[in-house]
Design a protein around this motif. Structure first.
Motif, PDB file in Angstrom:
ATOM      1  N   GLY A  20       0.783  -1.230   0.000  1.00 41.73           N
ATOM      2  CA  GLY A  20       0.000   0.000   0.000  1.00 41.73           C
ATOM      3  C   GLY A  20       0.811   1.274   0.000  1.00 41.73           C
ATOM      4  O   GLY A  20       0.384   2.291   0.508  1.00 41.73           O
ATOM      5  N   LEU A  21       2.012   1.207  -0.568  1.00 47.87           N
ATOM      6  CA  LEU A  21       2.849   2.409  -0.597  1.00 47.87           C
ATOM      7  C   LEU A  21       3.089   2.912  -2.020  1.00 47.87           C
ATOM      8  O   LEU A  21       3.935   3.769  -2.233  1.00 47.87           O
ATOM      9  CB  LEU A  21       4.207   2.121   0.059  1.00 47.87           C
ATOM     10  CG  LEU A  21       4.227   2.015   1.574  1.00 47.87           C
ATOM     11  CD1 LEU A  21       5.616   1.606   2.045  1.00 47.87           C
ATOM     12  CD2 LEU A  21       3.828   3.331   2.208  1.00 47.87           C
ATOM     13  N   TYR A  22       2.307   2.368  -2.984  1.00 45.86           N
ATOM     14  CA  TYR A  22       2.596   2.682  -4.376  1.00 45.86           C
ATOM     15  C   TYR A  22       2.547   4.189  -4.630  1.00 45.86           C
ATOM     16  O   TYR A  22       3.400   4.745  -5.329  1.00 45.86           O
ATOM     17  CB  TYR A  22       1.610   1.963  -5.295  1.00 45.86           C
ATOM     18  CG  TYR A  22       1.925   2.123  -6.749  1.00 45.86           C
ATOM     19  CD1 TYR A  22       3.000   1.443  -7.305  1.00 45.86           C
ATOM     20  CD2 TYR A  22       1.168   2.964  -7.550  1.00 45.86           C
ATOM     21  CE1 TYR A  22       3.314   1.600  -8.636  1.00 45.86           C
ATOM     22  CE2 TYR A  22       1.472   3.129  -8.888  1.00 45.86           C
ATOM     23  CZ  TYR A  22       2.544   2.445  -9.429  1.00 45.86           C
ATOM     24  OH  TYR A  22       2.864   2.604 -10.744  1.00 45.86           O
ATOM     25  N   SER A  23       1.552   4.859  -4.017  1.00 47.21           N
ATOM     26  CA  SER A  23       1.394   6.289  -4.293  1.00 47.21           C
ATOM     27  C   SER A  23       2.545   7.114  -3.712  1.00 47.21           C
ATOM     28  O   SER A  23       2.763   8.245  -4.089  1.00 47.21           O
ATOM     29  CB  SER A  23       0.066   6.781  -3.722  1.00 47.21           C
ATOM     30  OG  SER A  23       0.076   6.602  -2.325  1.00 47.21           O
ATOM     31  N   LYS A  24       3.300   6.536  -2.784  1.00 44.99           N
ATOM     32  CA  LYS A  24       4.390   7.283  -2.143  1.00 44.99           C
ATOM     33  C   LYS A  24       5.739   6.841  -2.679  1.00 44.99           C
ATOM     34  O   LYS A  24       6.770   7.134  -2.073  1.00 44.99           O
ATOM     35  CB  LYS A  24       4.364   7.043  -0.632  1.00 44.99           C
ATOM     36  CG  LYS A  24       2.995   7.213  -0.025  1.00 44.99           C
ATOM     37  CD  LYS A  24       3.039   8.099   1.175  1.00 44.99           C
ATOM     38  CE  LYS A  24       1.659   8.390   1.666  1.00 44.99           C
ATOM     39  NZ  LYS A  24       1.434   9.777   2.004  1.00 44.99           N
ATOM     40  N   ARG A  25       5.765   6.119  -3.802  1.00 44.35           N
ATOM     41  CA  ARG A  25       6.996   5.417  -4.174  1.00 44.35           C
ATOM     42  C   ARG A  25       8.165   6.339  -4.490  1.00 44.35           C
ATOM     43  O   ARG A  25       9.317   5.930  -4.378  1.00 44.35           O
ATOM     44  CB  ARG A  25       6.730   4.472  -5.338  1.00 44.35           C
ATOM     45  CG  ARG A  25       6.348   5.147  -6.640  1.00 44.35           C
ATOM     46  CD  ARG A  25       5.854   4.107  -7.626  1.00 44.35           C
ATOM     47  NE  ARG A  25       5.571   4.688  -8.925  1.00 44.35           N
ATOM     48  CZ  ARG A  25       4.492   5.408  -9.200  1.00 44.35           C
ATOM     49  NH1 ARG A  25       3.607   5.647  -8.252  1.00 44.35           N
ATOM     50  NH2 ARG A  25       4.306   5.903 -10.409  1.00 44.35           N
ATOM     51  N   HIS A  26       7.896   7.599  -4.886  1.00 45.56           N
ATOM     52  CA  HIS A  26       9.019   8.472  -5.233  1.00 45.56           C
ATOM     53  C   HIS A  26       9.401   9.419  -4.107  1.00 45.56           C
ATOM     54  O   HIS A  26      10.216  10.312  -4.300  1.00 45.56           O
ATOM     55  CB  HIS A  26       8.690   9.263  -6.494  1.00 45.56           C
ATOM     56  CG  HIS A  26       8.654   8.392  -7.709  1.00 45.56           C
ATOM     57  ND1 HIS A  26       9.695   7.556  -8.037  1.00 45.56           N
ATOM     58  CD2 HIS A  26       7.690   8.189  -8.643  1.00 45.56           C
ATOM     59  CE1 HIS A  26       9.381   6.882  -9.135  1.00 45.56           C
ATOM     60  NE2 HIS A  26       8.166   7.242  -9.517  1.00 45.56           N
ATOM     61  N   LEU A  27       8.823   9.213  -2.920  1.00 41.10           N
ATOM     62  CA  LEU A  27       9.195  10.072  -1.791  1.00 41.10           C
ATOM     63  C   LEU A  27      10.444   9.521  -1.113  1.00 41.10           C
ATOM     64  O   LEU A  27      10.712   8.323  -1.124  1.00 41.10           O
ATOM     65  CB  LEU A  27       8.048  10.129  -0.773  1.00 41.10           C
ATOM     66  CG  LEU A  27       6.764  10.777  -1.262  1.00 41.10           C
ATOM     67  CD1 LEU A  27       5.781  10.898  -0.113  1.00 41.10           C
ATOM     68  CD2 LEU A  27       7.049  12.140  -1.857  1.00 41.10           C
ATOM     69  N   ILE A  28      11.190  10.436  -0.507  1.00 35.50           N
ATOM     70  CA  ILE A  28      12.346  10.022   0.284  1.00 35.50           C
ATOM     71  C   ILE A  28      11.810   9.234   1.484  1.00 35.50           C
ATOM     72  O   ILE A  28      10.930   9.697   2.206  1.00 35.50           O
ATOM     73  CB  ILE A  28      13.121  11.257   0.781  1.00 35.50           C
ATOM     74  CG1 ILE A  28      13.624  12.090  -0.401  1.00 35.50           C
ATOM     75  CG2 ILE A  28      14.291  10.850   1.675  1.00 35.50           C
ATOM     76  CD1 ILE A  28      14.628  11.417  -1.268  1.00 35.50           C
ATOM     77  N   SER A  29      12.361   8.029   1.679  1.00 32.69           N
ATOM     78  CA  SER A  29      11.725   7.123   2.637  1.00 32.69           C
ATOM     79  C   SER A  29      11.811   7.644   4.067  1.00 32.69           C
ATOM     80  O   SER A  29      10.956   7.342   4.882  1.00 32.69           O
ATOM     81  CB  SER A  29      12.356   5.741   2.544  1.00 32.69           C
ATOM     82  OG  SER A  29      13.720   5.831   2.876  1.00 32.69           O
ATOM     83  N   GLY A  30      12.837   8.450   4.381  1.00 30.17           N
ATOM     84  CA  GLY A  30      12.951   8.988   5.724  1.00 30.17           C
ATOM     85  C   GLY A  30      11.817   9.939   6.077  1.00 30.17           C
ATOM     86  O   GLY A  30      11.565  10.208   7.249  1.00 30.17           O
ATOM     87  N   ASP A  31      11.126  10.456   5.027  1.00 35.92           N
ATOM     88  CA  ASP A  31      10.020  11.384   5.291  1.00 35.92           C
ATOM     89  C   ASP A  31       8.708  10.664   5.573  1.00 35.92           C
ATOM     90  O   ASP A  31       7.717  11.302   5.923  1.00 35.92           O
ATOM     91  CB  ASP A  31       9.826  12.326   4.087  1.00 35.92           C
ATOM     92  CG  ASP A  31      10.999  13.290   3.942  1.00 35.92           C
ATOM     93  OD1 ASP A  31      11.767  13.400   4.918  1.00 35.92           O
ATOM     94  OD2 ASP A  31      11.148  13.905   2.882  1.00 35.92           O
ATOM     95  N   LEU A  32       8.663   9.342   5.396  1.00 40.38           N
ATOM     96  CA  LEU A  32       7.423   8.601   5.646  1.00 40.38           C
ATOM     97  C   LEU A  32       7.145   8.515   7.142  1.00 40.38           C
ATOM     98  O   LEU A  32       8.042   8.689   7.964  1.00 40.38           O
ATOM     99  CB  LEU A  32       7.539   7.168   5.088  1.00 40.38           C
ATOM    100  CG  LEU A  32       7.767   7.031   3.594  1.00 40.38           C
ATOM    101  CD1 LEU A  32       7.975   5.565   3.248  1.00 40.38           C
ATOM    102  CD2 LEU A  32       6.596   7.590   2.802  1.00 40.38           C
ATOM    103  N   SER A  33       5.885   8.210   7.483  1.00 32.71           N
ATOM    104  CA  SER A  33       5.559   8.020   8.890  1.00 32.71           C
ATOM    105  C   SER A  33       6.158   6.698   9.376  1.00 32.71           C
ATOM    106  O   SER A  33       6.548   5.854   8.567  1.00 32.71           O
ATOM    107  CB  SER A  33       4.049   7.983   9.079  1.00 32.71           C
ATOM    108  OG  SER A  33       3.552   6.750   8.612  1.00 32.71           O
ATOM    109  N   PHE A  34       6.191   6.515  10.692  1.00 38.82           N
ATOM    110  CA  PHE A  34       6.820   5.317  11.236  1.00 38.82           C
ATOM    111  C   PHE A  34       6.156   4.050  10.713  1.00 38.82           C
ATOM    112  O   PHE A  34       6.829   3.095  10.305  1.00 38.82           O
ATOM    113  CB  PHE A  34       6.764   5.358  12.766  1.00 38.82           C
ATOM    114  CG  PHE A  34       7.418   4.179  13.416  1.00 38.82           C
ATOM    115  CD1 PHE A  34       8.798   4.064  13.444  1.00 38.82           C
ATOM    116  CD2 PHE A  34       6.661   3.164  13.971  1.00 38.82           C
ATOM    117  CE1 PHE A  34       9.406   2.976  14.018  1.00 38.82           C
ATOM    118  CE2 PHE A  34       7.267   2.067  14.555  1.00 38.82           C
ATOM    119  CZ  PHE A  34       8.640   1.978  14.579  1.00 38.82           C
TER     120      PHE A  34
END
Lengths: 300, 352, 253
Positions: free
Chosen positions: C134-148
């Motif tokens: 369920g992370l497809y929409s966030k795939r180009h974000l820097i992973s450190g910026d994701l929530s825990f």
């Protein structure tokens, strides 16, 4: 080279001379290394300018001795001045790199080392200097082994200073706060300890220890603006061999390094004496790696 | 102008400068040659230092190994090395152009190979070390090498070796070496560009970001580190061979294993330009070299103090370097997608 | 049905503190095995012993019949045994797709593949697995910026990308929003049934373990306390005491 080894076997008293001299300089190596371990352990800063602090202390004592102040009295002055210098360095540089990755502090202190050695070179020139104590030299075994009084005094001073620092760390409020910060800086902060001041004090204390070590070195050995890097590497060798927070280890490693260095200087010739320090570093690192591999770990 | 066109223009300008530079400014041929060597230094240092987070203070070791190996091959092919190095003046070896170029080619090749072999051997010893131990261990190797060579009489000891004299006019000589330095820097650049584009680049960054995680995922960390170091050593070996011939006389501490000059310049240049980026080392090397050449002679002994101060200032205040700064300013220009929420959060945090 | 991991009589102590004493357990292939126990009972220590973070004092650990108790972490990982971390670890400066790409299996990789670019097939696989968690929409974000929680899902997807034979999960639901836990349990189950990955899970959340695991082992004070199906373990007197006893004692004081 073989001639030199042959000489050592032919004249066993030479071994005594070398070992004694190694003991005297080794005690000073241990003192400087203790300072490095302190800063490393408490604030996780790897000070590559350690040796240059030592040389600065040495030049302070030497300069004072040219003005007629005996280097033994120059030693406390060097300590005070270096304490102040350490505080300035902390405020200007170290405070800003302390929470960055380790290479930052290593490189920043390397830059500092360059600045110090070059300034010393510009101020005093590249000649080798000795702070003359004018004390008597004792001869033993019909003059085959000679030990200057200043060397005994230096050993006593180094031991006394180390004991004072250890006592300070154990019993004073400041020492307890430093140890608390070393264990867990965040917890210490929560408990109301001003960690920034602790760091400043620790770094300055290390600089003062270096100042003392340098004053001793200037009395019993020689100083020169570019000898700093050698002393830095010696401190790293000692700390790496002993591990952090291992005071007996630091003393043993410091004394052994002194002995090993003077022996190899005698056997291989003076031009390879520096090399032997570096070679020892490489050997110590290799041994540590083998040990750590047995623990399924890398050396970090 | 599109990004692709801008890139082509950039490459064209560099090509024109590289080939035309020494023809337009013949008095500065040597400095231009050194600039290409500096760029190569920075590029190869960054393979481990910037991309993998393994900050070596001893990469200059491979430069010295290449230099000495090449010199020994060049001399050894045509005369007895110990006689040659012990002779006062040394440079009594007159070679025909054919002999000279065979010696130079074989020497440079041997230098690269020997440096690479050393990289594999030393890598095996130092890659179990992390962080400060790695930096200090590599520094130790280089210092040791300089002193050891200085005490080794067969290769000339502290007195050094004069290299065989170039069989032609001096102008032709300096142009030739300038061209070799340029070609080598270009090949080094293309090589690292190609390396970073594939698996190597990602694996290197993974090791830099979290080596323990990389190990836990089964990445061949030791293999990547060794290969990266060996490639760096290969280029440094050749550049050492060429540089030695360019200056014509080599000795251990100032020319072959200059830890506190070239050895530190590498690191400073990468910091200045931006560690861990493709163009950072190039930009940093160019800026640093120009700055150094312009100011060095006017500083009357204070240049070293200035260098130390520059290191401190860079480390303390300008860690990201020129390219890192540009990337932070215009992330989309570098293909980085930023979550607006995060930006908003960060800026509001900063405002507080 | 064979056992992928066989732990036999493993003991491990740190200084004077015994973290694991004489522990033996099996992780059968194609199943989900749970490991429960109160805080400080030695669960993570056992995980670390298995994946190679520290040497063990006694005993043997075998993976597919091969002794691994003296191998190094990356070697063990390349055999096909992966772990996730309690404190999630991802490459926080890369975007999610890069995190996925670098997690390709390294088992059979040679020197030549080091410099190859990634193929379309690999890209597609990365996208598919990101979709799976369920992370497809966030795939180009820097992973450190994701929530825990998202980072945790990314770490799970990275592990799947590596195609392990067995995956050791250290508290996969800790710190995850309770409303998302059921979705996560479903994905863990599908990892076993659809992708054929054996799971070995440390979990604090009892309902999760009971829901997910086929077999459960319970540790207490470094010893193996009980072992059986979730129902058996749940109703075991000693397990209840180990969990509740600790609580009661605390309330008494």
């Amino acid at each position: 080279m073989l001639d030199n080894i042959y000489l050592l076997i032919q004249a066993p008293l030479l071994n005594v001379q070398i070992l004694l001299d190694g003991l005297f300089v080794g005690s000073i190596f241990a003192l400087a290394a203790y300072g490095l371990a302190l800063v490393w352990g408490v604030m996780n800063v790897k000070n590559l300018a350690q040796g240059d602090f030592v040389i600065m202390g040495g030049y302070t004592a030497w300069l004072l001795s040219t003005w007629g102040i005996h280097p033994i009295f120059g030693l406390p002055i060097a300590m005070v001045l270096m304490f102040g210098f350490g505080w300035v360095v902390y405020v200007v540089i170290i405070r800003r790199v302390i929470d960055k990755d380790m290479f930052t502090s290593l490189l920043a202190t390397f830059g500092l080392a360059l600045v110090i050695q070059q300034l010393l070179n510009l101020a005093f020139g590249p000649e080798v200097q000795v702070a003359e104590s004018h004390f008597a030299i004792n001869s033993f075994f019909d003059g085959l082994v000679t030990v200057a009084n200043i060397k005994f005094i230096s050993l006593l001073l180094a031991a006394g200073l180390a004991a004072m620092v250890v006592g300070f760390m154990k019993f004073s409020r400041m020492g307890q706060a430093i140890r608390a910060t070393a264990q867990d800086a965040r917890a210490a902060k929560v408990m109301g300890i001003d960690t920034d001041r602790i760091y400043a004090f620790t770094f300055s204390l290390n600089a003062a220890i270096c100042g003392a070590a340098g004053a001793l070195i200037s009395m019993i050995w020689v100083i020169q603006p570019f000898f700093g890097i050698g002393h830095s590497i010696r401190s790293f060798v000692v700390v790496t061999a002993a591990g952090l927070g291992n005071l007996p280890g630091v003393i043993i490693a410091g004394l052994s390094l002194g002995g090993a260095e003077l022996y190899s200087g005698f056997v291989f010739g003076a031009e390879l004496q520096q090399f032997s320090v570096v070679a020892l570093l490489v050997i110590v690192l290799a041994v540590r790696q083998v040990q750590q591999r047995r623990h399924r770990q890398a050396v970090k | 102008m599109s990004i692709a066109q801008q890139k082509i223009l950039l490459y064209a300008v560099i090509l024109v400068l590289g080939i035309g530079g020494p023809l337009i400014f013949p008095n500065y041929t040597f400095q231009i040659s050194v600039l290409w060597v500096m760029i190569l230094f920075a590029l190869t240092w960054d393979i481990l230092g910037g991309q993998m987070g393994y900050n070596s203070l001893g990469n200059i070791f491979f430069f010295g190994v290449g230099m000495y190996t090449c010199a020994l091959v060049q001399v050894g092919l045509y005369t007895d090395v110990s006689v040659y190095t012990s002779a006062t003046g040394g440079a009594n070896l007159r070679l025909t152009p054919e002999e000279y170029f065979i010696g130079l080619g074989l020497g440079a090749f041997a230098g690269a190979i020997v440096a690479s072999i050393f990289a594999v051997i030393f890598g095996w010893v130092v890659f179990g070390l992390r962080g400060p131990y790695f930096a200090i261990g590599t520094l130790g190797f280089t210092l040791a090498a300089g002193e050891l060579v200085g005490a080794w009489e067969w290769v000339g000891g502290g007195g050094g070796i004069a290299l065989p004299v170039y069989p032609g006019p001096p102008d032709e000589r300096s142009l030739l070496f300038n061209f070799l330095c340029f070609i080598l820097a270009v090949i080094a650049f293309l090589t690292v560009k190609w390396m970073y584009a594939g698996q190597f680049g990602l694996a290197a960054n993974a090791i830099r970001d979290d080596e323990e995680k990389a190990e836990a995922m089964g990445i061949h960390t030791l293999r990547y580190k060794t290969v990266g170091w060996t490639i760096a050593a290969f280029f440094l070996g050749i550049s050492g061979a060429i540089f030695g011939n360019m200056v014509g006389f080599i000795e251990p501490l100032e020319v072959a294993f200059p830890t506190v000059t070239f050895g530190i310049f590498m690191v400073v240049m990468c910091l200045l330009g931006g560690k861990g980026t493709l163009w950072g080392p190039v930009v940093g090397a160019a800026l640093f070299h120009i700055f150094k050449e312009v100011t060095w002679t006017y500083m009357l002994g204070w240049q070293w103090v200035a260098l130390g101060a520059l290191i401190i200032i860079l480390v303390v205040f300008f860690q990201q370097g020129v390219m890192g700064w540009l990337q932070e300013k215009w992330p989309s220009r570098f293909g980085i997608t930023v979550d607006e929420n995060v930006v908003a959060k960060k800026s509001s945090e900063a405002a507080q | 049905m064979s056992n992928l991991i066989e732990v036999r009589n493993v003991s491990k102590s740190f200084g004077g503190v015994v973290a694991n004493r004489d522990i033996s357990l099996d992780v059968p292939e194609g199943r989900v095995t749970g490991l429960i126990g109160p805080n400080g009972s030695g669960k993570t220590t056992l995980f670390n012993s298995i994946v190679g973070y520290h040497p063990i004092d006694e005993g043997s650990i075998q993976f597919e019949g091969q002794e691994i108790s003296d191998m190094m972490v990356p070697e063990i990982a390349r055999l096909g045994m992966l772990r996730t971390f309690q404190q999630t670890r991802i490459y926080s400066k890369m975007d999610c797709v890069k995190n996925m790409l670098i997690s390709l299996p390294h088992r059979t990789e040679g020197y030549s593949s080091m410099f190859k670019p990634y193929g379309a097939e690999t890209m597609e696989k990365a996208d598919r697995l990101l979709e799976f968690v369920g992370l497809y929409s966030k795939r180009h974000l820097i992973s450190g910026d994701l929530s825990f929680g998202q980072q945790k899902l990314l770490e799970f997807a990275m592990a799947l990308m590596n195609e392990p034979k067995v995956l050791l999960l250290d508290e996969p639901t800790a710190g995850i929003n309770p409303t998302l836990i059921n979705g996560l349990i479903d994905r863990l189950r599908r990892a076993t049934t659809e992708l054929g990955i054996t799971l070995f899970v440390i979990e604090h959340n009892m309902p999760v373990v009971m829901n997910l695991a086929d077999n459960v082992y319970c540790l207490a004070n470094g010893r193996l306390l009980a072992h059986g199906t979730p129902d058996e373990v749940q109703n075991d007197e000693r397990v209840i005491n180990a969990y509740l006893g600790g609580h009661l004692e605390m309330e008494d004081h």
